[in-house]
Motif scaffolding. Structure first.
Motif, PDB file in Angstrom:
ATOM      1  N   ASP A 152       4.403   8.040  -4.555  1.00 36.99           N
ATOM      2  CA  ASP A 152       5.494   7.251  -3.982  1.00 36.99           C
ATOM      3  C   ASP A 152       5.957   6.205  -4.984  1.00 36.99           C
ATOM      4  O   ASP A 152       5.308   5.957  -6.008  1.00 36.99           O
ATOM      5  N   PRO A 185      -3.192   6.225  -8.865  1.00 33.44           N
ATOM      6  CA  PRO A 185      -4.279   5.314  -8.465  1.00 33.44           C
ATOM      7  C   PRO A 185      -4.565   4.229  -9.498  1.00 33.44           C
ATOM      8  O   PRO A 185      -4.908   3.103  -9.131  1.00 33.44           O
ATOM      9  N   SER A 219      -3.115   0.675  -9.276  1.00 34.00           N
ATOM     10  CA  SER A 219      -3.667  -0.299  -8.337  1.00 34.00           C
ATOM     11  C   SER A 219      -4.133  -1.537  -9.110  1.00 34.00           C
ATOM     12  O   SER A 219      -4.936  -1.435 -10.041  1.00 34.00           O
ATOM     13  N   SER A 234       0.859  -1.181   0.000  1.00 36.60           N
ATOM     14  CA  SER A 234       0.000   0.000   0.000  1.00 36.60           C
ATOM     15  C   SER A 234       0.897   1.234   0.000  1.00 36.60           C
ATOM     16  O   SER A 234       1.787   1.353   0.846  1.00 36.60           O
ATOM     17  N   VAL A 235       0.674   2.143  -0.954  1.00 33.63           N
ATOM     18  CA  VAL A 235       1.513   3.336  -1.067  1.00 33.63           C
ATOM     19  C   VAL A 235       0.627   4.556  -1.314  1.00 33.63           C
ATOM     20  O   VAL A 235      -0.540   4.422  -1.722  1.00 33.63           O
ATOM     21  N   GLN A 236       1.196   5.715  -1.065  1.00 36.20           N
ATOM     22  CA  GLN A 236       0.525   6.967  -1.378  1.00 36.20           C
ATOM     23  C   GLN A 236       0.847   7.363  -2.822  1.00 36.20           C
ATOM     24  O   GLN A 236       1.967   7.093  -3.311  1.00 36.20           O
ATOM     25  N   GLU A 237      -0.107   7.984  -3.463  1.00 39.78           N
ATOM     26  CA  GLU A 237       0.105   8.462  -4.831  1.00 39.78           C
ATOM     27  C   GLU A 237       1.387   9.279  -4.897  1.00 39.78           C
ATOM     28  O   GLU A 237       1.643  10.142  -4.046  1.00 39.78           O
ATOM     29  N   THR A 285      -1.981  -1.282  -3.858  1.00 39.15           N
ATOM     30  CA  THR A 285      -3.027  -0.270  -3.701  1.00 39.15           C
ATOM     31  C   THR A 285      -2.351   1.090  -3.621  1.00 39.15           C
ATOM     32  O   THR A 285      -1.468   1.299  -2.773  1.00 39.15           O
ATOM     33  N   VAL A 286      -2.750   1.993  -4.503  1.00 31.05           N
ATOM     34  CA  VAL A 286      -2.209   3.350  -4.506  1.00 31.05           C
ATOM     35  C   VAL A 286      -3.320   4.288  -4.025  1.00 31.05           C
ATOM     36  O   VAL A 286      -4.361   4.428  -4.670  1.00 31.05           O
ATOM     37  N   HIS A 287      -3.071   4.925  -2.881  1.00 32.87           N
ATOM     38  CA  HIS A 287      -4.068   5.812  -2.283  1.00 32.87           C
ATOM     39  C   HIS A 287      -3.899   7.227  -2.811  1.00 32.87           C
ATOM     40  O   HIS A 287      -2.785   7.754  -2.800  1.00 32.87           O
ATOM     41  N   PRO A 288      -5.005   7.854  -3.248  1.00 29.59           N
ATOM     42  CA  PRO A 288      -4.905   9.235  -3.786  1.00 29.59           C
ATOM     43  C   PRO A 288      -4.503  10.220  -2.683  1.00 29.59           C
ATOM     44  O   PRO A 288      -4.762   9.981  -1.509  1.00 29.59           O
TER      45      PRO A 288
END
Lengths: 112, 114
Positions: B17, B82, B85, B12-15, B111-114
């Motif tokens: 990254d 995103p 993902s 899981s990463v932040q947009e 999963t890429v979180h916006p």
């Protein structure tokens, strides 16, 4: 144009039945495959055909019988379906080894 | 036969990254290493591949590195978005009598979180 197409996309059937999945590729590839993707998303090869000849059979139960009428088609027939056969079955093709495998859209088989 | 191990199983990463997925293989005869992306309910699609005579390959935001000695290869995605993902699979294939048979890793849910 769909490069690798398989039918049907969904298949729901009762235990003990016999069913078939068909696959066709229009890429001119000489090798075709069946892969099984289980509920945990793991992809595993089942069979491979090269120019209509079976070359890989990965210890699949003999209830599964692939057939390749020509090098553009590879069908999968399953006898006496069991609950554990529920999975997504993908057909794929390549032009020899070490090249991109093109996958069909998958057939989700559910045995109830 | 070939065995491919893939880690991590989820990422899981932040947009924006970077994301790195690692695989190891067991068969020294393997010489072709593709990476596939599979979106939910869709077919696996090739995103990048590398052959054993190359150590690194890059395609825009995606890169793959291969260490033949250690028998491992990695996927690097920079500036994640995103739409990245999906489930990512590494695979290995040997030449000759394997006829292009792919042995897949267990998959990584990115999963890429916006």
């Amino acid at each position: 144009d769909t490069a690798v197409s398989q039918t049907p996309k969904y298949l729901v059937t009762q235990m003990g039945n016999d069913k078939s999945i068909k696959c066709e590729q229009n890429l001119g590839h000489d090798t075709m495959y069946w892969y099984k993707q289980d509920s945990k998303k793991f992809l595993k090869i089942m069979f491979s055909y090269n120019n209509k000849e079976l070359i890989i059979n990965e210890t699949v139960p003999n209830r599964f019988s692939p057939k390749s009428p020509d090098k553009a088609h590879l069908n999968l027939h399953i006898n006496s379906l069991e609950l554990g056969d529920s999975a997504v079955y993908f057909c794929a093709s390549t032009q020899g080894g070490g090249t991109e495998a093109f996958f069909g859209q998958g057939t989700r088989l559910t045995v109830v | 036969g070939e065995n491919v191990e893939q880690h991590p199983s989820t990422l899981s990463v932040q947009e924006g990254d970077s994301a790195v997925i690692k695989c190891t293989y067991s068969d020294s005869a393997s010489n072709y290493f593709p990476w596939y992306k599979q979106e939910l309910g869709k077919r696996p699609q090739l995103i990048i591949d590398i052959r054993s005579n190359v150590g690194e390959k890059k395609d825009q935001r995606i890169a793959v590195t291969l260490n033949k000695t250690a028998k491992h290869f990695s996927l690097h995605i920079t500036e994640t978005q995103p739409e990245d993902s999906a489930v990512y699979f590494c695979a290995a294939s040997a030449g000759g009598t394997s006829y292009g048979k792919l042995t897949f890793g267990q998959g990584t849910i990115l999963t890429v979180h916006p």
